[in-house]
Design an enzyme around this catalytic site. Structure first.
Site, PDB file in Angstrom:
ATOM      1  N   HIS A   1      -4.693 -21.520  10.885  1.00  0.00           N
ATOM      2  CA  HIS A   1      -6.057 -21.929  10.549  1.00  0.00           C
ATOM      3  C   HIS A   1      -6.801 -20.832   9.798  1.00  0.00           C
ATOM      4  CE1 HIS A   1     -10.082 -23.562  10.682  1.00  0.00           C
ATOM      5  NE2 HIS A   1     -10.472 -22.356  11.082  1.00  0.00           N
TER       6      HIS A   1
ATOM      7  N   CYS B   1      -5.086 -27.243   7.906  1.00  0.00           N
ATOM      8  CA  CYS B   1      -4.127 -26.349   8.546  1.00  0.00           C
ATOM      9  C   CYS B   1      -3.361 -27.100   9.631  1.00  0.00           C
ATOM     10  CB  CYS B   1      -4.844 -25.140   9.145  1.00  0.00           C
ATOM     11  SG  CYS B   1      -5.737 -25.485  10.684  1.00  0.00           S
TER      12      CYS B   1
ATOM     13  N   CYS C   1      -5.722 -28.090  12.690  1.00  0.00           N
ATOM     14  CA  CYS C   1      -6.714 -29.145  12.455  1.00  0.00           C
ATOM     15  C   CYS C   1      -6.052 -30.454  12.036  1.00  0.00           C
ATOM     16  CB  CYS C   1      -7.719 -28.685  11.399  1.00  0.00           C
ATOM     17  SG  CYS C   1      -8.705 -27.255  11.904  1.00  0.00           S
TER      18      CYS C   1
ATOM     19  N   ASP D   1      -2.882   8.229  -2.354  1.00  0.00           N
ATOM     20  CA  ASP D   1      -4.141   8.938  -2.546  1.00  0.00           C
ATOM     21  C   ASP D   1      -4.442   9.765  -1.305  1.00  0.00           C
ATOM     22  OD1 ASP D   1      -4.319   6.588  -1.117  1.00  0.00           O
ATOM     23  OD2 ASP D   1      -6.357   6.121  -1.724  1.00  0.00           O
TER      24      ASP D   1
ATOM     25  N   GLN E   1     -11.205   7.135  -5.331  1.00  0.00           N
ATOM     26  CA  GLN E   1     -11.694   7.814  -4.145  1.00  0.00           C
ATOM     27  C   GLN E   1     -12.969   8.589  -4.497  1.00  0.00           C
ATOM     28  OE1 GLN E   1     -10.873   7.438  -1.081  1.00  0.00           O
ATOM     29  NE2 GLN E   1      -8.939   6.330  -1.265  1.00  0.00           N
TER      30      GLN E   1
ATOM     31  N   ASP F   1      -7.693  -7.539   0.713  1.00  0.00           N
ATOM     32  CA  ASP F   1      -6.724  -7.662   1.806  1.00  0.00           C
ATOM     33  C   ASP F   1      -7.375  -7.154   3.079  1.00  0.00           C
ATOM     34  OD1 ASP F   1      -5.192  -5.023   3.052  1.00  0.00           O
ATOM     35  OD2 ASP F   1      -6.272  -4.600   1.197  1.00  0.00           O
TER      36      ASP F   1
ATOM     37  N   CYS G   1     -10.359 -29.400   7.356  1.00  0.00           N
ATOM     38  CA  CYS G   1      -9.332 -28.364   7.218  1.00  0.00           C
ATOM     39  C   CYS G   1      -7.953 -29.007   7.349  1.00  0.00           C
ATOM     40  CB  CYS G   1      -9.520 -27.281   8.275  1.00  0.00           C
ATOM     41  SG  CYS G   1      -8.244 -25.993   8.243  1.00  0.00           S
TER      42      CYS G   1
ATOM     43  N   ASP H   1       0.853  -1.174   0.000  1.00  0.00           N
ATOM     44  CA  ASP H   1       0.000   0.000   0.000  1.00  0.00           C
ATOM     45  C   ASP H   1       0.897   1.236   0.000  1.00  0.00           C
ATOM     46  OD1 ASP H   1       0.968   0.316   2.546  1.00  0.00           O
ATOM     47  OD2 ASP H   1      -0.961   0.172   3.550  1.00  0.00           O
ATOM     48  N   SER H   2       0.300   2.398  -0.167  1.00  0.00           N
ATOM     49  CA  SER H   2       1.086   3.606  -0.395  1.00  0.00           C
ATOM     50  C   SER H   2       1.378   4.396   0.859  1.00  0.00           C
ATOM     51  CB  SER H   2       0.331   4.515  -1.372  1.00  0.00           C
ATOM     52  OG  SER H   2      -0.921   4.895  -0.806  1.00  0.00           O
ATOM     53  N   GLY H   3       0.680   4.091   1.946  1.00  0.00           N
ATOM     54  CA  GLY H   3       0.744   4.915   3.138  1.00  0.00           C
ATOM     55  C   GLY H   3      -0.455   5.819   3.280  1.00  0.00           C
ATOM     56  N   GLY H   4      -1.326   5.823   2.270  1.00  0.00           N
ATOM     57  CA  GLY H   4      -2.501   6.687   2.315  1.00  0.00           C
ATOM     58  C   GLY H   4      -3.461   6.342   3.430  1.00  0.00           C
TER      59      GLY H   4
END
Length: 540
Positions: free
Chosen positions: A479, A449, A452, A280, A324, A406, A447, A221-224
């Site tokens: 998990h 993981c 599990c 942004d 935006q 994300d 699962c 990410d940009s820091g925005g």
């Protein structure tokens, strides 16, 4: 002598008149800086860097900024122009919805599909990304982002957040080699990496891929977002955002970091991420300040131009733009204006993100922004919904046409003892609760993981969590990431088989059994969003 740079702040949270005090303060600052540029003493340029490097490091007021790229002053406007429609938008017909290069089901034109497994062909226009759409099911789609160094990402995809190049409590080998996880891409945070350990160090160590021993995709990410999450520490102007050091223990210290668009891109070029985000101007979605939203929307376009001007590695790194415009989704509104600005720059932009959400707005407002952006953005480029990670949101927003997500939610909630599971809403098990103290079952049948597959019972995890044993964080994180990977892979499979509507119906039915059956009713926003996507739950 120390370098002292003053920035005026703009109030993000309260309603202000068109000639607000903050705007007048920035006008004064801008005029002062303009005079400085004319005489060669602008604190944002190379002369500033020279003075900064020789200044007293022990001084209270030290502005820390990347100095490799000077401010692209040709894209900076005076405060009197902050609320003026950008020149490239003045001939746009805003009585019609903005969209470009749309196909079925948005228009009658068929979308060209690429078979899975076809080798990527990188074009000169976008040398770091080859985007293949393999299948659609309604508005949902299954795609592959081909990245440099033979990296690839299949969508829909959820990207775990590794803020400083690390997903807490897991090793790189676990994330890569555990078949239940096997994440093709993670997210890193530019702001935090710039603070600690510093992106120059990351660059000198061969980039973040080598630094963290990770040969798969990285998005930064940009820091925005920190303009919202660290608002109390931030001052935002046309030039950039100035942050107070959140790790500074000395209350009397005034050490600050200036993050301009040029700095954000320099940091991300140092990091070497496969996908970078433009800086942004982000305003909290629940702010009550129409003027501030309009300023931020137009500034986001100018900052995008500055980001592209500063981008030094287009052959190996992609730079995505972020839509935006607050919650203004009306025809001719701020989201439309931002989209129109991106349409004018589409030849430079390899992919798009939807930003400014997941900040406390209502779910009805949330899905309408996602719907509008997916209807507008071109079908031959990826769409990334930032900061969204609830499983229900992924299922619904993929139906609207989103590809990438994300969020810290799955990993952060794991460390608090909350496991993600299919079934009745909210789809979680709070394993610290005493109800699990004698539960011999594993978290989730089927699962694979570490928790599990390893046979750790809910009772065992309950005990580990209550004692703050580090093993609990490792098992729970494993998990929850495994569950998110299971979710997006099952979504992709449904799209590839053109049965995403049935998948959605089953998922919603499992989560919301209805009050008449002792469960919860389907939220109205879910029903409305799915109707917009062409899925009627009444027909399920």
């Amino acid at each position: 002598s120390s370098l002292i740079v003053y920035h005026s702040s703009i109030n993000l949270c309260c309603k202000v008149p068109s000639q607000s005090t903050a705007l007048k303060m920035e006008t004064t600052t801008w005029e002062s800086r303009k005079r400085n540029r004319e005489v060669g003493t602008d604190d944002s340029g190379e002369e500033s860097a020279k003075r900064s490097s020789t200044s007293n490091n022990d001084a209270d007021d030290v502005l820390k900024s990347s100095t490799s790229v000077p401010t692209a002053t040709q894209f900076i406007v005076a405060p009197s122009e902050f609320l003026s429609l950008p020149p490239e938008l003045k001939d746009v017909d805003f009585t019609k919805a903005i969209s470009w290069r749309k196909h079925v089901p948005y228009t009658d034109q068929e979308l060209p599909l690429t078979p899975v497994g076809e080798k990527p062909v990188f074009q000169p226009e976008f040398p770091a990304l080859c985007f293949h759409v393999h299948a659609t099911s309604g508005r949902a789609r299954a795609t592959t982002l081909h990245l440099p160094s033979e990296r690839s990402v299949q969508t829909p995809i959820f990207m775990p957040v590794g803020t400083k190049g690390t997903i807490k409590s897991l090793t790189t080998e676990e994330i890569c080699n555990d078949d239940a996880l096997n994440c093709p891409i993670i997210l890193g945070n530019t702001y935090h990496l710039a603070l600690q350990p510093g992106t120059e160090l990351v660059r000198d160590m061969g980039g973040l891929h080598k630094f963290m021993h990770w040969n798969r995709g990285i998005l930064t990410d940009s820091g925005g977002f920190q303009m919202v999450s660290l608002l109390k520490l931030a001052e935002i102007t046309e030039e950039g955002v100035t942050f107070a050091n959140p790790f500074e223990k000395d209350a009397n210290s005034s050490e600050r970091m200036l993050l301009r668009p040029e700095d954000s891109i320099t940091h991300q070029n140092n990091i070497g991420s496969d996908i970078m985000m433009a800086l942004d101007d982000v305003v909290s979605s629940v702010a009550d300040n129409d003027e501030r939203f309009e300023i931020a929307t137009y500034r986001t376009l100018r900052w995008l131009d500055r980001c592209f001007a500063a981008h030094s590695k287009p052959q190996t790194q992609n730079l995505f733009a972020i839509v935006q415009g607050g919650l203004d989704t009306k025809i001719g509104g701020l989201r439309e204006k931002c989209l129109a600005g991106f349409r004018a720059r589409d030849h430079m932009i390899p992919g798009y993100a939807i930003g400014g959400l997941a900040g406390g707005e209502s779910k009805e407002e949330f899905w309408k922004v996602v719907d509008q952006c997916c209807r507008a953005l071109p079908d031959d480029k990826p769409r990334y919904l930032m900061g969204v990670g609830y499983p229900l949101d992924l299922v619904v927003c993929s139906a609207l046409g989103v590809d990438m997500y994300d969020c810290v939610y799955p990993t952060r909630t794991a460390r608090f003892g909350v496991a993600l599971v299919p079934g009745e809403a909210p789809g979680t098990l709070r394993l610290k609760s005493n109800e699990f103290s004698n539960d011999e079952r594993i978290i989730m049948e089927g699962c694979a993981c570490a928790a599990c597959k390893g046979g750790y019972s809910r009772a065992r995890l309950h005990t580990l969590l209550k004692r703050n044993n580090p093993l609990a964080a490792e098992l729970m994180t494993s998990h929850n990431i495994a569950y998110m990977m299971y979710l997006v892979r099952s979504m992709r499979k449904a799209v590839m088989e053109d049965r995403y509507k049935d998948y959605v119906c089953n998922f919603i039915h499992d989560q919301f059994r209805g009050s008449e059956n002792g469960g919860q009713d389907v939220p109205e926003w879910v029903q409305n969003a799915l109707l917009a996507a062409g899925i009627s739950l009444e027909e399920c």
